[in-house]
Design an enzyme around this catalytic site. Structure first.
Site, mmCIF file in Angstrom:
data_model
loop_
_atom_site.group_PDB
_atom_site.id
_atom_site.type_symbol
_atom_site.label_atom_id
_atom_site.label_comp_id
_atom_site.label_asym_id
_atom_site.label_seq_id
_atom_site.Cartn_x
_atom_site.Cartn_y
_atom_site.Cartn_z
ATOM 1 N N TYR A 70 0.594 -0.733 0.156
ATOM 2 C CA TYR A 70 0.074 0.658 0.203
ATOM 3 C C TYR A 70 0.872 1.209 -0.313
ATOM 4 O O TYR A 70 1.651 1.902 0.644
ATOM 5 C CB TYR A 70 -1.058 -0.385 1.209
ATOM 6 N N LYS A 89 3.326 8.786 9.174
ATOM 7 C CA LYS A 89 3.032 8.153 10.925
ATOM 8 C C LYS A 89 3.960 8.621 11.873
ATOM 9 O O LYS A 89 4.120 10.133 12.495
ATOM 10 C CB LYS A 89 2.731 5.990 10.582
ATOM 11 N N ASP A 145 8.873 3.025 0.226
ATOM 12 C CA ASP A 145 7.915 3.756 1.357
ATOM 13 C C ASP A 145 8.400 3.297 2.384
ATOM 14 O O ASP A 145 7.804 1.901 3.367
ATOM 15 C CB ASP A 145 7.052 3.081 0.573
HETATM 16 C C1 LIG Z 1 -0.249 4.790 5.913
HETATM 17 C C2 LIG Z 1 0.733 4.229 5.471
HETATM 18 C C3 LIG Z 1 0.455 5.474 3.562
HETATM 19 C C4 LIG Z 1 -0.475 6.453 3.248
HETATM 20 O O1 LIG Z 1 -0.307 7.585 4.675
HETATM 21 P P1 LIG Z 1 -1.576 8.085 4.720
HETATM 22 O O2 LIG Z 1 -0.681 8.568 5.677
HETATM 23 O O3 LIG Z 1 -2.402 7.357 5.300
HETATM 24 O O4 LIG Z 1 -1.641 8.626 4.027
HETATM 25 C C5 LIG Z 1 1.505 5.326 2.990
HETATM 26 N N1 LIG Z 1 2.044 4.268 2.991
HETATM 27 C C6 LIG Z 1 2.919 2.866 4.304
HETATM 28 C C7 LIG Z 1 3.611 1.807 3.831
HETATM 29 C C8 LIG Z 1 1.400 3.180 4.781
HETATM 30 O O5 LIG Z 1 1.750 2.235 5.826
#
Ligand SMILES: *Cc1c(COP(=O)(O)O)cnc(C)c1O
Length: 461
Positions: A176, A299, A271
């Site tokens: 994701y 995060k 990511d």
């Molecule tokens: C949570 C997450 C996102 C998206 O971040 P948001 O702040 O929810 O938009 C993107 N990549 C990874 C790996 C994530 O865990």
């Protein structure tokens, strides 16, 4: 794997729940555990917010039962509106790494509050957090702050396209990268295929350049690069998967990915929105010793306030406006309140030779090993693992190396497990396909409490 109606779409977990058509059910009540107020609030929310929530996974769709409405959080605990207390292993999906509502972070925020929450003009705190990130994350020589992980990933994608003059992007099935159009791609059958949109509303033209490979399967990557030589702008990867459950990579896989992208002139982007400052202070790239060209963060970096960031080699970041032509902007980006929460959180994480990570490493090991042992005792097929503050397990035989393996997990059993643990006072992510998060505030007693609950719940499954 089927490319079928929306209901069974292979979406990343954050969007998966939104695609189910069932309405959110009222919260259940048991003798021990009353959640009447939660149920009332969620009932009202159904008419006010789509599905009653502002982010799909919160709706508990994949585990059934109603969501718990939180009243307050502190340290390792969450307290719901009915007065129940939970040991929390979600931690706001990662940001609460030093423990919820840390006094130190709160004090720093209150001091900043008096000076204003948003300037829309440069502030010195942006430099401070930038320096901290550049010091910490091996690949980052220059950084741009934004407001979410989604924004970080979509901006990093635009940057790699602008830098290389190429349009295609490679991602992995089950990873994701936020909800931007290009990343909402369903995996087709076979090892590697062209992506089709995962969600209605995403034009197929947006996802046509998105290619999907299989996690931990370097041959699937080689094949795609062979078929698209010189056309792939870059590769996005969760360097440890957390969005199809916890799935670690092999170091060899990450190293080979580094070599293949370098050979082809494609940009490698880790990511690290989830793993950054979580599995180690320098993220997965520090942990595995593999340095990408770009990194996205979110995060933890906001310490509970909305912050995202993307960064990388100077020559790549030089294409970002106003240094270069690639446009990306944000009214609230780099605001002093968010920068303060991030700065204080990173300061706590660095403290005492990064003692927090050693603590979390111990606690996650104790927790995961304990749960797996109890699973065995009660006759359940289970597998799992952890790296420092991140962990997870599946209700199936291991090993789980990719999303296709993760799909073998018994989701019905997980749903019962989740509800059972909730009733015992343990708050776990409401999906089989989410990782768990430990914080510096989780004590030995919290782990023991959790294992005792697990023993009881696993016996009842
Ligand atoms: C949570 C997450 C996102 C998206 O971040 P948001 O702040 O929810 O938009 C993107 N990549 C990874 C790996 C994530 O865990």
């Amino acid at each position: 794997m089927m490319m079928s109606q929306v209901k069974t779409a292979r979406a990343p977990s954050h969007s998966r729940a939104s695609m189910r058509s069932t309405r959110c059910q009222a919260a259940t009540t048991t003798s021990k555990h009353t959640v009447t107020k939660s149920a009332e609030i969620m009932k009202e929310a159904q008419d006010l917010l789509p599905g009653g929530v502002n982010s799909p996974v919160r709706a508990f769709k994949s585990v059934g039962g109603g969501p718990i409405v939180f009243d307050k959080v502190k340290g390792a605990y969450a307290f719901d509106v009915d007065g129940n207390k939970y040991v929390d292993y979600v931690g706001s999906w990662g940001p609460a790494i030093v423990g919820h509502a840390s006094d130190e972070v709160n004090e720093a925020l209150i001091a900043q509050l008096a000076k204003g929450t948003s300037f829309g003009a440069p502030c010195a705190l942006e430099n401070e957090l930038a320096k901290a990130v550049i010091d910490a994350v091996p690949s980052v020589e220059m950084v741009r702050f934004c407001n979410s992980g989604t924004e970080a990933c979509l901006s990093a994608l635009r940057t790699m396209r602008a830098y290389t003059g190429r349009e295609k992007v490679l991602k992995f099935v089950g990873c994701y990268h936020g909800h931007a159009d290009s990343f909402l791609v369903q995996a087709g059958s076979g090892v590697a295929t062209l992506g089709l949109p995962d969600s209605p509303g995403v034009p197929s033209a947006s996802t046509a350049p998105t290619l999907c490979a299989t996690y931990n399967d370097i041959e699937s990557v080689r094949e795609i690069f062979k078929a698209n030589k010189g056309e792939i702008a870059g590769v996005f990867i969760e360097p440890v998967v957390g969005n199809s459950g916890f799935i670690p990579p092999t170091k060899e896989f990450l190293q080979a990915l580094r070599e293949i992208t370098e050979e082809d002139g494609a940009v490698l982007c880790f990511d690290e929105v989830m793993t950054g400052f979580r599995i180690s202070y320098g993220g997965a790239q520090e942990h595995f010793g593999v340095t990408p060209d770009m990194t996205t963060m979110g995060k933890v970096i906001g310490g509970g306030l909305p912050v995202g960031a993307y960064g990388g080699k100077r020559e790549i970041m030089d294409v970002v406006a106003p240094a270069g032509p690639m446009y990306q902007a944000g009214t609230l980006s780099g605001n002093p309140l968010a920068m303060t929460a991030g700065l204080k959180t990173l300061e706590i994480l660095r403290r005492d030779d990064r003692a927090g990570y050693k603590h979390m490493d111990r606690q996650t090991k104790k927790l995961v090993e304990g749960i797996l042992e109890l699973g065995k005792k009660h006759g359940h097929a289970m597998t799992g693992g952890s790296i420092s503050g991140m962990f997870g397990f599946f209700f199936c035989e291991g090993p789980v190396n990719c999303f296709q393996d993760a799909e073998k997990t018994d989701t019905a059993k997980f749903a019962k497990w989740h509800r059972g643990m909730l009733e015992e006072g343990v708050y776990l992510a409401p999906s089989s396909y989410e990782a768990g998060f430990m914080s510096m505030a989780h004590t030995d007693e919290d782990i023991e409490f959790t294992l005792k609950a697990a023993d009881k719940v696993l016996a009842s499954l």
